[in-house]
Design a protein around this motif. Structure first.
Motif, mmCIF file in Angstrom:
data_model
loop_
_atom_site.group_PDB
_atom_site.id
_atom_site.type_symbol
_atom_site.label_atom_id
_atom_site.label_comp_id
_atom_site.label_asym_id
_atom_site.label_seq_id
_atom_site.Cartn_x
_atom_site.Cartn_y
_atom_site.Cartn_z
ATOM 1 N N LYS A 1 -64.804 14.178 29.617
ATOM 2 C CA LYS A 1 -64.070 15.560 29.876
ATOM 3 C C LYS A 1 -62.807 15.232 29.327
ATOM 4 O O LYS A 1 -62.102 14.032 29.159
ATOM 5 N N ALA A 2 -62.108 15.998 28.945
ATOM 6 C CA ALA A 2 -60.580 16.230 28.581
ATOM 7 C C ALA A 2 -59.691 16.900 29.696
ATOM 8 O O ALA A 2 -60.129 18.145 30.207
ATOM 9 N N LEU A 3 -58.988 16.282 30.412
ATOM 10 C CA LEU A 3 -57.832 17.097 31.214
ATOM 11 C C LEU A 3 -56.678 17.469 30.419
ATOM 12 O O LEU A 3 -56.160 16.414 29.895
ATOM 13 N N VAL A 4 -56.107 18.422 30.430
ATOM 14 C CA VAL A 4 -54.896 18.843 29.514
ATOM 15 C C VAL A 4 -54.113 19.613 30.549
ATOM 16 O O VAL A 4 -54.514 20.343 31.230
ATOM 17 N N PHE A 5 -52.621 19.308 30.243
ATOM 18 C CA PHE A 5 -51.594 19.888 31.040
ATOM 19 C C PHE A 5 -50.670 20.416 30.353
ATOM 20 O O PHE A 5 -49.983 19.762 29.552
ATOM 21 N N ILE A 6 -50.222 21.757 30.430
ATOM 22 C CA ILE A 6 -49.060 22.374 29.826
ATOM 23 C C ILE A 6 -48.115 22.835 30.425
ATOM 24 O O ILE A 6 -48.610 23.213 32.058
ATOM 25 N N SER A 7 -47.091 23.473 30.097
ATOM 26 C CA SER A 7 -46.242 24.418 30.917
ATOM 27 C C SER A 7 -46.419 25.708 30.457
ATOM 28 O O SER A 7 -46.269 25.927 29.162
ATOM 29 N N GLN A 8 -46.742 26.728 31.428
ATOM 30 C CA GLN A 8 -46.814 28.131 31.009
ATOM 31 C C GLN A 8 -45.540 28.724 30.560
ATOM 32 O O GLN A 8 -45.613 29.746 30.018
ATOM 33 N N ALA A 9 -44.475 28.030 30.961
ATOM 34 C CA ALA A 9 -43.368 28.688 30.538
ATOM 35 C C ALA A 9 -42.819 28.163 29.280
ATOM 36 O O ALA A 9 -41.748 28.827 28.735
#
Length: 275
Positions: free
Chosen positions: A90-98
């Motif tokens: 699995k890949a866990l990905v994190f971004i800023s919605q802003a």
């Protein structure tokens, strides 16, 4: 203070791609099964978004593998990993919605993640060959990113992964329980995470013939213990899912952990927690 996580199953199934958001936070996380990479192309949020990502192995290994990275274009980068890295599920990905993360920010998040994962040491991070240096950022940026990283850890733990979850409790404020048997001398505490056997506990050097998971126990011993004055000694706190599994590991035989773990007054874990 409570937190609310909104989980969206993009394909209507818990086994597919998930997006996760914490209320009143800018962070947005994704859990992407490797088998769903083609469908991940439809995630517009990831197109051109600087992000922190973790490729993670799901297995029964004592220490599963993980790879931590950062990129400006995850969808291109993950296809490269799909060709070259075999271990991950699995890949866990994190971004800023802003859209507030820039290159320096994600380099800092990568630095935090790699160092934190190595300190916790619950996953094998040897795929990360480099030792990243801390980028130079203004203090207010560091504070903001540290808060973002705390949200990353929260979402990852919520998703069931322990790469950033410490087995230890630095204050050890929980009631301590003890067990001895077959030349073991162990102590630990019980909480919502399971039963944590504490650093310094002495583990039985052998197992009984009927013991069911000797090979895995030997791998635990190789990874998490050291020999001190002839005793197999736990070199870090380790949390097992149940008191019985913890007792079995320490004693080298099958046990009812609710009965063999006792506090200083001789009361069993069963008497304290289940009566």
């Amino acid at each position: 203070m409570g937190k609310t996580i909104t989980t969206h199953f993009l394909e209507g199934t818990p086994k597919g791609i998930q997006s996760l958001q914490i209320s009143n936070k800018t962070i947005m996380g994704f859990v992407i099964p490797r088998a769903e990479l083609k469908k991940a192309k439809e995630l517009e949020e990831l197109i051109g978004s600087p992000c922190l990502y973790i490729l993670i192995e799901e297995s029964e290994a004592v220490k599963p593998k993980a790879y931590i990275g950062q990129t400006d274009d995850f969808l291109d980068r993950v296809y490269e990993h799909n060709q070259k890295k075999n271990f991950w599920d699995k890949a866990l990905v994190f971004i800023s919605q802003a859209g507030t993360l820039n290159k320096a920010d994600i380099l800092y998040l990568e630095y935090l993640s790699i160092n934190n994962a190595r300190e916790i040491n619950s996953y094998n991070t040897e795929e990360n060959k480099q030792n990243p240096k801390q980028p130079k950022l203004q203090r207010h940026s560091i504070d903001t990113l540290n808060d973002f990283f705390n949200d990353v850890k929260f979402i990852i733990e919520f998703s069931g992964f322990t790469i950033f979850k410490s087995n230890s409790n630095s204050n050890h404020s929980y009631e301590i329980f003890y067990t001895k048997g077959r030349k073991s001398d162990a102590q630990g505490f019980y909480n919502e995470n399971g039963f944590t056997v504490l650093k310094g506990s002495i583990i039985a050097s052998t197992v009984v013939k009927s013991f069911g998971w000797e090979d895995k126990r030997n791998r635990f011993i190789e990874e998490y213990t050291e020999n001190i004055k002839g005793n197999i000694t736990l070199k870090t706190d380790y949390t097992f899912k149940s008191p019985s599994t913890a007792a079995d590991f320490c004693i080298g035989s099958s046990n009812n952990g609710w009965i063999v773990w006792k506090n200083k007054e001789g009361k069993t874990l069963d008497e304290i927690f289940r009566r």
